[in-house]
Design an enzyme around this catalytic site. Structure first.
Site, PDB file in Angstrom:
ATOM      1  N   ASP A  22     -20.918 -26.025  34.508  1.00 52.05           N
ATOM      2  CA  ASP A  22     -20.988 -24.727  35.180  1.00 52.05           C
ATOM      3  C   ASP A  22     -22.277 -24.000  34.817  1.00 52.05           C
ATOM      4  OD1 ASP A  22     -20.292 -24.254  32.539  1.00 52.05           O
ATOM      5  OD2 ASP A  22     -18.398 -23.276  32.978  1.00 52.05           O
ATOM      6  N   ASN A  40      -8.424 -17.053  28.519  1.00 50.98           N
ATOM      7  CA  ASN A  40      -7.445 -16.867  29.602  1.00 50.98           C
ATOM      8  C   ASN A  40      -7.034 -18.188  30.252  1.00 50.98           C
ATOM      9  OD1 ASN A  40      -9.738 -17.545  30.976  1.00 50.98           O
ATOM     10  ND2 ASN A  40     -10.012 -15.567  31.990  1.00 50.98           N
ATOM     11  N   HIS A  73      -9.124 -20.521  31.306  1.00 51.51           N
ATOM     12  CA  HIS A  73     -10.032 -21.068  32.320  1.00 51.51           C
ATOM     13  C   HIS A  73     -10.629 -22.394  31.849  1.00 51.51           C
ATOM     14  CE1 HIS A  73     -13.925 -18.771  30.863  1.00 51.51           C
ATOM     15  NE2 HIS A  73     -13.776 -19.895  30.212  1.00 51.51           N
ATOM     16  N   GLU A  98     -11.447 -19.128  36.797  1.00 52.48           N
ATOM     17  CA  GLU A  98     -10.618 -18.091  36.195  1.00 52.48           C
ATOM     18  C   GLU A  98      -9.181 -18.180  36.749  1.00 52.48           C
ATOM     19  OE1 GLU A  98     -11.988 -16.895  33.748  1.00 52.48           O
ATOM     20  OE2 GLU A  98     -13.633 -15.521  34.100  1.00 52.48           O
TER      21      GLU A  98
HETATM   22  P1  PGA Z   1     -16.284 -21.267  24.052  1.00 52.41           P
HETATM   23  O1  PGA Z   1     -16.033 -21.205  25.606  1.00 52.41           O
HETATM   24  O2  PGA Z   1     -16.472 -22.708  23.699  1.00 52.41           O
HETATM   25  O3  PGA Z   1     -17.551 -20.470  23.835  1.00 52.41           O
HETATM   26  O4  PGA Z   1     -15.098 -20.668  23.392  1.00 52.41           O
HETATM   27  C1  PGA Z   1     -15.095 -22.065  26.157  1.00 52.41           C
HETATM   28  C2  PGA Z   1     -14.891 -21.737  27.595  1.00 52.41           C
HETATM   29  O5  PGA Z   1     -15.019 -20.563  27.965  1.00 52.41           O
HETATM   30  O6  PGA Z   1     -14.555 -22.648  28.372  1.00 52.41           O
END
Ligand code: PGA
Length: 244
Positions: A67, A136, A138, A143
């Site tokens: 992404d 959350n 995602h 999302e």
């Molecule tokens: P993070 O992000 O590894 O910085 O916790 C994970 C994500 O948002 O998929």
């Protein structure tokens, strides 16, 4: 969906690395999607320690970024492209051309998204998708509420996700983008194998939710992995809420 619990974040990184190398050696030209974020940092650190021979074998892979932010005036240093260039490509001696990624500054995100799907298809589909998990639930930047069959496209970021990513923008929420472009849930689910990494205490609620779900729900995108035939959740004890 199988859970694999390791003692520490470093052990999760080593487990993930072993699984990635398995895929690298199992096909002439595999396609692998990689995440950005705090969670995969130890994985990229371990990759930097690989022998030059093993690093050379990574050149045969079609690497894809999972992404990217969508923001016309983003500093390149805040982009996921830069993150993967500096923490992954450079440390394993791969040229910038080894990584396909989505443009953060495109004028035509829908065209960009469609072209990305075509590049993934031209690579023979993803052999492996490596994921993190948002607070959350995602995956990628899909999302809660994103359709389960979604393909690569634009998503609006929740306040929670923007806060979690503000560290890339000097902890300035006003500078943190409000939208992103991401492989869709359907795109991720098309990968032949999926590994999701979760480490540290901050992931306890997300992993507890995932553990408690019996069926897939768009309200918690990672739940879709329940329906994948070869999905692996790699957690450390802290993310499971266990004593460390
Ligand atoms: P993070 O992000 O590894 O910085 O916790 C994970 C994500 O948002 O998929």
């Amino acid at each position: 969906m199988q859970y694999h619990v390791s003692a520490s974040a470093t052990d999760v990184a080593l487990d993930a690395l072993e699984r990635i190398l398995q895929v690298v050696s199992s096909s002439k030209r595999p396609a692998i999607a990689l995440p950005t974020g705090k969670t995969p940092m130890p994985l990229y650190e371990q990759m930097a320690l690989l022998s030059n021979d093993v690093k050379a074998s990574l050149a045969a892979v079609n690497w894809f970024a999972l992404d990217e932010f969508l923001c016309k005036d983003i500093d390149h240093e805040s982009s996921f492209r830069y993150f993967l260039e500096s923490r992954f490509l450079r440390t394993v001696n791969l040229p910038p051309s080894a990584l396909c990624s989505l443009s953060a500054v495109t004028d035509a995100p829908d065209v960009e998204a469609k072209a990305y799907e075509e590049r993934i298809a031209a690579a023979g589909g993803l052999d492996l998708a490596v994921l993190g998990i948002g607070l959350n639930g995602h995956i990628g930047f899909n999302e809660p509420g994103t359709p389960l069959d979604s393909r690569t496209g634009v998503r609006q970021l929740t306040e929670k996700s923007r806060k979690a990513n503000a560290y890339l923008f000097g902890d300035d929420l006003d500078r943190t983008p409000t939208s992103a472009i991401t492989m869709g849930i359907g795109t991720i689910m098309s990968a032949r194998r999926i590994i999701l990494l979760a480490t540290g205490q901050s992931k306890v609620p997300a992993i507890a939710s995932l553990l408690s779900l019996q069926s897939v729900t768009p309200d918690f995108p990672a739940s879709v992995l329940l329906d994948h035939p070869d999905a692996h959740i790699l957690c450390d004890r802290a993310a499971m809420g266990l004593e460390v």
